[in-house]
Design a protein around this motif. Structure first.
Motif, mmCIF file in Angstrom:
data_model
loop_
_atom_site.group_PDB
_atom_site.id
_atom_site.type_symbol
_atom_site.label_atom_id
_atom_site.label_comp_id
_atom_site.label_asym_id
_atom_site.label_seq_id
_atom_site.Cartn_x
_atom_site.Cartn_y
_atom_site.Cartn_z
ATOM 1 N N GLN A 176 -4.547 27.474 20.928
ATOM 2 C CA GLN A 176 -4.519 25.932 21.568
ATOM 3 C C GLN A 176 -4.436 24.696 20.172
ATOM 4 N N GLY A 177 -3.731 23.766 20.649
ATOM 5 C CA GLY A 177 -3.961 22.661 20.075
ATOM 6 C C GLY A 177 -2.309 22.579 19.326
ATOM 7 N N PRO A 178 -1.913 21.525 18.421
ATOM 8 C CA PRO A 178 -0.827 21.316 17.999
ATOM 9 C C PRO A 178 -0.598 22.739 17.202
ATOM 10 N N LEU A 179 0.866 22.826 17.044
ATOM 11 C CA LEU A 179 1.334 23.874 16.394
ATOM 12 C C LEU A 179 2.648 23.434 15.303
ATOM 13 N N VAL A 180 2.605 24.125 14.297
ATOM 14 C CA VAL A 180 3.019 23.777 12.972
ATOM 15 C C VAL A 180 4.176 24.734 12.788
ATOM 16 N N ALA A 181 5.390 24.495 12.623
ATOM 17 C CA ALA A 181 6.452 25.539 12.505
ATOM 18 C C ALA A 181 7.033 25.047 11.031
ATOM 19 N N ARG A 196 2.445 22.227 23.961
ATOM 20 C CA ARG A 196 1.641 22.017 22.877
ATOM 21 C C ARG A 196 2.444 20.999 21.773
ATOM 22 N N ARG A 197 1.705 20.162 21.232
ATOM 23 C CA ARG A 197 2.499 19.145 20.308
ATOM 24 C C ARG A 197 2.937 20.014 18.947
ATOM 25 N N LEU A 228 12.778 19.312 18.427
ATOM 26 C CA LEU A 228 12.207 18.392 19.014
ATOM 27 C C LEU A 228 11.010 18.313 18.536
ATOM 28 N N LEU A 229 10.611 17.748 17.177
ATOM 29 C CA LEU A 229 9.349 17.731 16.722
ATOM 30 C C LEU A 229 8.489 16.167 16.836
ATOM 31 N N ASP A 230 7.345 16.310 17.003
ATOM 32 C CA ASP A 230 6.499 15.063 16.825
ATOM 33 C C ASP A 230 6.277 14.450 15.682
ATOM 34 N N CYS A 269 -1.426 11.456 13.318
ATOM 35 C CA CYS A 269 -0.374 11.485 14.397
ATOM 36 C C CYS A 269 -0.865 11.749 15.762
ATOM 37 N N GLU A 270 -1.995 12.605 15.969
ATOM 38 C CA GLU A 270 -2.402 12.849 17.216
ATOM 39 C C GLU A 270 -3.138 11.457 17.639
#
Lengths: 90, 231
Positions: free
Chosen positions: B8-13, B82-83, B100-102, B229-230
């Motif tokens: 869960q929560g934001p994901l970082v690639a 997810r963000r 498409l990144l936040d 950012c969140e």
């Protein structure tokens, strides 16, 4: 070259040679103008030269043209300092 | 593709740099991912086209093919609502443009012309008796005009002329392109950045290495930035 410039270039080149070639602090500190580099320092092979020059460019904010790269500029530590000094003065 | 952290929560690639640098910093990238997981932030570390375990040979890739691979690796985050944030190391900063990144977080980003200059020097070093020409050094001028340009072998990698041409003009994403962008560099790099940090330029080492202290420091920076950012 004013001494402030020289000190900055000297310190940057020592730390770059240390980081790129994996030299110890002692070896980096012992470099003097006559210390031979290319052909004498086993870590500095032709592939390492490519990374060394790019890292010097990044750390000193200079651009080294390909036709400026020759054996003379890497003959000794003093020659490298002099070469870089001419680039930073422009 | 390696995955770390919560579901869960934001994901970082995470985008590794191009070519040999990817091998030099892969262990470091994993250390950052683990440190982020310990801070409750999930990451994915994909093998992009032409990298690692990818089935696509590098010689078939232009930069958009690799960037498209990064975009594909982020799709599941979008499907799960997810963000999504991008973290890129060195020339990995050239690969996050299609996703498409936040927000984008770049460590020691390198622009395309700098990567290309590096490649040319490595190629020149491998054949010291042949002077490479200025601009068209990676084209085989003897090749038949009606055939595709052959790839260029540089330090064991076969690289397409299309990718090399892409590099000559490509630059990382900037705030002017939209969305949050944070740049962190090493203390030894005087280029502009949001923060300079102490650490080792692992991409310059002949052998892969790691700097766990730096990885933890960067993970703190990434986690804090995402939290900002969140808000």
């Amino acid at each position: 070259m004013i001494s402030e410039d020289y000190d900055r270039i000297d310190a940057t080149l020592r730390s770059t040679l240390r980081d790129v070639l994996g030299l110890s602090e002692t070896r980096a500190a012992a470099l003097d103008a006559d210390t031979p580099l290319f052909g004498a320092m086993p870590e500095l092979d032709s592939m390492a030269v490519a990374g060394l020059l790019t890292e010097i460019e990044e750390r000193l904010g200079i651009l080294i043209e390909d036709d400026e790269i020759d054996g003379e500029m890497l003959e000794s530590y003093g020659a490298l300092v002099r070469f870089v000094a001419t680039k930073t003065r422009r | 593709m390696l995955r770390f952290g919560p579901d869960q929560g934001p994901l970082v690639a995470v985008a590794l740099p191009l070519f040999e640098d990817a091998n030099r910093v892969r262990g470091f990238a994993v250390a950052i991912c683990r440190a982020l997981a310990a801070r409750g932030v999930a990451t994915v570390l994909p093998d992009l086209p032409g990298q690692g375990e990818s089935l696509v040979p590098l010689e078939n890739c232009g930069i958009l093919d690799i960037a498209d691979g990064f975009d594909c690796a982020t799709k599941e985050a979008w499907n799960a609502n997810r963000r999504l944030y991008g973290v890129a190391l060195r020339s990995g900063a050239l690969l996050d443009k299609l996703a498409l990144l936040d927000g984008r977080w770049h460590f020691a980003p390198q622009d395309g012309p700098s990567v290309l200059r590096d490649l040319k020097r490595i190629k020149q070093a491998s054949q010291p008796h042949i002077r490479l020409s200025d601009a068209d050094w990676y084209f085989d001028l003897q090749a038949p005009a009606d055939h595709p340009d052959p790839p260029v072998e540089i330090a064991g990698n076969l690289i397409s002329t299309a990718l090399l041409t892409d590099l000559s003009v490509y630059a990382p994403w900037t705030p002017a392109d939209g969305g949050p962008v944070r740049i962190v560099r090493l203390d030894s790099d005087p280029a502009p950045a949001d923060r300079h940090v102490p650490g080792t330029a692992l991409w310059r080492r002949a052998e892969p290495g790691n700097d766990v202290t730096l990885a933890r420091l960067l993970a703190d920076d990434i986690a804090d930035w995402i939290a900002t950012c969140e808000r």
